[in-house]
Motif scaffolding. Structure first.
Motif, PDB file in Angstrom:
ATOM      1  N   LEU A  48       0.853  -1.205   0.000  1.00  0.00           N
ATOM      2  CA  LEU A  48       0.000   0.000   0.000  1.00  0.00           C
ATOM      3  C   LEU A  48       0.878   1.241   0.000  1.00  0.00           C
ATOM      4  CD1 LEU A  48      -2.726  -0.778   2.684  1.00  0.00           C
ATOM      5  CD2 LEU A  48      -2.785  -1.192   0.234  1.00  0.00           C
ATOM      6  N   SER A  49       0.325   2.343  -0.482  1.00  0.00           N
ATOM      7  CA  SER A  49       1.106   3.584  -0.491  1.00  0.00           C
ATOM      8  C   SER A  49       1.309   4.065   0.952  1.00  0.00           C
ATOM      9  CB  SER A  49       0.397   4.654  -1.306  1.00  0.00           C
ATOM     10  OG  SER A  49      -0.493   5.374  -0.493  1.00  0.00           O
ATOM     11  N   LYS A  50       2.445   4.778   1.139  1.00  0.00           N
ATOM     12  CA  LYS A  50       2.800   5.273   2.489  1.00  0.00           C
ATOM     13  C   LYS A  50       1.723   6.209   3.017  1.00  0.00           C
ATOM     14  CE  LYS A  50       7.748   5.159   3.071  1.00  0.00           C
ATOM     15  NZ  LYS A  50       8.740   5.425   2.050  1.00  0.00           N
ATOM     16  N   ASN A  51       1.227   7.104   2.157  1.00  0.00           N
ATOM     17  CA  ASN A  51       0.234   8.089   2.611  1.00  0.00           C
ATOM     18  C   ASN A  51      -1.071   7.418   3.035  1.00  0.00           C
ATOM     19  OD1 ASN A  51       1.544  10.648   2.485  1.00  0.00           O
ATOM     20  ND2 ASN A  51       1.614  10.362   0.259  1.00  0.00           N
ATOM     21  N   LEU A  52      -1.451   6.399   2.276  1.00  0.00           N
ATOM     22  CA  LEU A  52      -2.675   5.674   2.611  1.00  0.00           C
ATOM     23  C   LEU A  52      -2.523   5.033   4.000  1.00  0.00           C
ATOM     24  CD1 LEU A  52      -5.402   4.775   1.486  1.00  0.00           C
ATOM     25  CD2 LEU A  52      -4.267   2.894   0.350  1.00  0.00           C
ATOM     26  N   CYS A  53      -1.374   4.430   4.242  1.00  0.00           N
ATOM     27  CA  CYS A  53      -1.139   3.790   5.545  1.00  0.00           C
ATOM     28  C   CYS A  53      -1.090   4.845   6.650  1.00  0.00           C
ATOM     29  CB  CYS A  53       0.166   2.997   5.522  1.00  0.00           C
ATOM     30  SG  CYS A  53      -0.008   1.490   4.575  1.00  0.00           S
ATOM     31  N   GLN A 277     -12.493   2.990   6.463  1.00  0.00           N
ATOM     32  CA  GLN A 277     -13.264   3.944   5.644  1.00  0.00           C
ATOM     33  C   GLN A 277     -12.476   5.227   5.423  1.00  0.00           C
ATOM     34  OE1 GLN A 277     -17.555   4.242   5.958  1.00  0.00           O
ATOM     35  NE2 GLN A 277     -17.576   2.616   7.493  1.00  0.00           N
ATOM     36  N   LYS A 278     -11.658   5.618   6.423  1.00  0.00           N
ATOM     37  CA  LYS A 278     -10.795   6.801   6.261  1.00  0.00           C
ATOM     38  C   LYS A 278      -9.768   6.549   5.147  1.00  0.00           C
ATOM     39  CE  LYS A 278     -11.850  10.323   8.610  1.00  0.00           C
ATOM     40  NZ  LYS A 278     -12.141  11.542   7.832  1.00  0.00           N
ATOM     41  N   GLY A 279      -9.230   5.331   5.122  1.00  0.00           N
ATOM     42  CA  GLY A 279      -8.278   4.976   4.064  1.00  0.00           C
ATOM     43  C   GLY A 279      -8.955   5.020   2.702  1.00  0.00           C
ATOM     44  N   ALA A 280     -10.178   4.489   2.634  1.00  0.00           N
ATOM     45  CA  ALA A 280     -10.918   4.482   1.363  1.00  0.00           C
ATOM     46  C   ALA A 280     -11.212   5.916   0.918  1.00  0.00           C
ATOM     47  CB  ALA A 280     -12.216   3.696   1.533  1.00  0.00           C
ATOM     48  N   GLU A 281     -11.566   6.761   1.894  1.00  0.00           N
ATOM     49  CA  GLU A 281     -11.825   8.182   1.565  1.00  0.00           C
ATOM     50  C   GLU A 281     -10.561   8.799   0.965  1.00  0.00           C
ATOM     51  OE1 GLU A 281     -11.818  10.893   4.854  1.00  0.00           O
ATOM     52  OE2 GLU A 281     -13.277  12.233   3.921  1.00  0.00           O
ATOM     53  N   PHE A 282      -9.419   8.510   1.593  1.00  0.00           N
ATOM     54  CA  PHE A 282      -8.157   9.079   1.111  1.00  0.00           C
ATOM     55  C   PHE A 282      -7.836   8.587  -0.310  1.00  0.00           C
ATOM     56  CE2 PHE A 282      -3.591   8.698   0.372  1.00  0.00           C
ATOM     57  CZ  PHE A 282      -3.232  10.039   0.451  1.00  0.00           C
ATOM     58  N   ALA A 283      -8.144   7.310  -0.576  1.00  0.00           N
ATOM     59  CA  ALA A 283      -7.829   6.743  -1.907  1.00  0.00           C
ATOM     60  C   ALA A 283      -8.552   7.496  -3.022  1.00  0.00           C
ATOM     61  CB  ALA A 283      -8.199   5.262  -1.942  1.00  0.00           C
ATOM     62  N   LEU A 284      -9.641   8.184  -2.672  1.00  0.00           N
ATOM     63  CA  LEU A 284     -10.379   8.926  -3.699  1.00  0.00           C
ATOM     64  C   LEU A 284     -10.016  10.410  -3.733  1.00  0.00           C
ATOM     65  CD1 LEU A 284     -13.926   7.267  -3.444  1.00  0.00           C
ATOM     66  CD2 LEU A 284     -12.095   6.790  -5.067  1.00  0.00           C
ATOM     67  N   THR A 285      -9.059  10.836  -2.900  1.00  0.00           N
ATOM     68  CA  THR A 285      -8.557  12.220  -3.029  1.00  0.00           C
ATOM     69  C   THR A 285      -7.587  12.249  -4.210  1.00  0.00           C
ATOM     70  OG1 THR A 285      -6.653  11.797  -1.603  1.00  0.00           O
ATOM     71  CG2 THR A 285      -8.652  12.644  -0.519  1.00  0.00           C
ATOM     72  N   LYS A 286      -7.196  13.436  -4.638  1.00  0.00           N
ATOM     73  CA  LYS A 286      -6.271  13.535  -5.793  1.00  0.00           C
ATOM     74  C   LYS A 286      -4.974  12.769  -5.507  1.00  0.00           C
ATOM     75  CE  LYS A 286      -4.272  15.764  -9.409  1.00  0.00           C
ATOM     76  NZ  LYS A 286      -3.349  14.701  -9.725  1.00  0.00           N
ATOM     77  N   LEU A 287      -4.384  13.040  -4.317  1.00  0.00           N
ATOM     78  CA  LEU A 287      -3.106  12.390  -3.982  1.00  0.00           C
ATOM     79  C   LEU A 287      -3.275  10.866  -3.877  1.00  0.00           C
ATOM     80  CD1 LEU A 287      -0.134  12.514  -3.068  1.00  0.00           C
ATOM     81  CD2 LEU A 287      -0.948  12.922  -0.731  1.00  0.00           C
ATOM     82  N   GLY A 288      -4.319  10.460  -3.185  1.00  0.00           N
ATOM     83  CA  GLY A 288      -4.558   9.026  -2.985  1.00  0.00           C
ATOM     84  C   GLY A 288      -4.826   8.323  -4.300  1.00  0.00           C
TER      85      GLY A 288
END
Ligand code: PLP
Length: 388
Positions: A48-53, A277-288
């Motif tokens: 997984l990406s560092k930011n997602l974790c 769910q916070k991780g999933a939310e982040f995955a849909l941001t531009k960076l994620g």
């Protein structure tokens, strides 16, 4: 004496193909003392990406603080994630109300549990495809129409089904339906009052020329339920997060499917953890999104390497470019299993026999871009050398 047992279980095919694959690989590796190149994988393999974790760890850490401890999550998901999903769909001009979005722990669960809303419907399923559609309908004792995926069009139906399973891009074949092919199904479903169950597990692999969501098709909001997942897109196959879209407009006589699914989930399901769910939310941001898509492109390029190699060796490749999988016709009239043994014992390569996905898969095999690049390069190099 045993009338209360569901005897439909006796009608299931044994799930022997995948366990037989593992057993055969184990036997081969023990015998040869070699590690086979595993190109049979149907699961994500990149970290997984560092930011997602980081985002998920921060969310989990909140639980240490008495002011932020979360109890049970809402059964159908937190609003923050539903709003993020609605915004994500808006980019493709699809309007979703957050009450139409149900956060869940996998398409695998929802697309089988959705049968709770129906009473012995006849269904139509692509052949070959993801085996859970067939198995869940078999367990419920439903009538199943298998339609060869090359003829998967409502004009080829003799009986009118009530449920229409569409997996695009399809697993295992990678075949991806275009706007017009999907529009025929949507028009058919609206006309016959049947329901499309659209599995978009691989939508992140779709090129811009094809629809990613069934709601890109005019008329789908009155006949289609969509199942989407963070599994393949964001590497959540272990973490588990998905969402099911049940539009408010779908009524069957005086029953509303959105209200029924809400009731079903509140009874049978206790929700997905806050930090997931916070991780999933982040995955849909531009960076994620950018970070997740990088992995998707890696898998897609892997599939391209496999495809190019096999094309050069004159294999007949069926797949589109919108899939992590490559679907290949066996050579020399070999069966799926004979090809599996040949690839394993002559080339040290693990494949998946096409029959694992339905009888129309006989005579084909699947290779996967989810494998690691090194294995793919080594496997294709020695395939070329031995066949060149
Ligand atoms: N649908 C298809 C077509 C799949 O291939 C898979 C898994 O491989 C799933 C659904 C399962 O998805 P999830 O991990 O969201 O349960």
């Amino acid at each position: 004496m045993n009338e209360f047992v569901n005897k439909n279980f006796l009608n299931l095919n044994n799930n022997y193909v995948f366990s037989l694959v593992s057993q055969k690989v184990k036997d081969y590796e023990n015998l040869t003392n070699k590690k086979a190149f595993n190109l049979g994988i149907g699961d994500t393999t990149l970290p997984l990406s560092k930011n997602l974790c980081r985002v998920m760890c921060e969310a989990l850490k909140q639980e240490q603080n008495k002011n932020f401890h979360h109890g049970y999550p809402p059964e159908t998901g937190y609003d923050f994630l539903k709003e993020q999903i609605a915004n994500f769909y808006k980019q493709n001009l699809i309007d979703l109300n957050k009450n139409e979005i149900f956060i869940s722990n996998g398409i695998g669960c929802d697309i089988t549990n959705i049968l709770n809303l129906f009473s012995n419907p006849t269904c139509v399923i692509q052949n070959p495809t993801y085996p859970a559609y067939f198995d869940s309908n078999t367990i419920c004792g439903n009538n199943i129409i298998l339609l060869d995926q090359n003829n998967f069009n409502p004009r080829n139906l003799d009986t009118t089904p009530k449920l229409i399973y569409i997996c695009s891009p399809n697993n295992p074949t990678g075949l991806t339906m275009n706007y017009f092919e999907l529009k025929e199904w949507v028009d058919y479903a609206n006309k016959t009052k049947s329901i499309i169950l659209f599995d978009s597990a691989y939508s992140c692999f779709v090129d811009k020329n094809y629809p990613k969501s069934i709601y890109e098709i005019e008329g789908a909001k009155t006949c289609a339920i969509e199942f989407a997942s963070f599994s393949k897109f964001a590497g959540f196959t272990n973490l588990r997060c998905s969402f099911t879209i049940v539009p408010k407009q779908i009524n069957i006589f005086d029953m509303n499917l959105n209200e029924m699914w809400q009731r079903r989930q509140c009874t049978f399901f206790n929700g997905v953890p806050f930090h997931i769910q916070k991780g999933a939310e982040f995955a849909l941001t531009k960076l994620g999104y950018d970070e997740c898509i990088k992995n998707v492109k890696y898998y897609k390029n892997n599939a391209k390497i496999i495809k190019n190699c096999l094309k050069n060796l004159n294999f007949d490749i069926i797949s589109s470019s919108c899939s992590p999988y490559v679907w290949i016709k066996c050579k020399n009239n070999l069966s799926s299993w004979q090809t599996f043994d040949h690839l394993l014992y002559n080339h040290n390569i693990v494949s998946i026999p096409g029959v694992a996905f339905g009888n129309a898969g006989e005579g084909y095999f699947r290779l996967s871009g989810f494998a690691n690049r090194k294995d793919i390069l080594l496997a294709t190099e020695q395939l070329t050398k031995k066949n060149g």
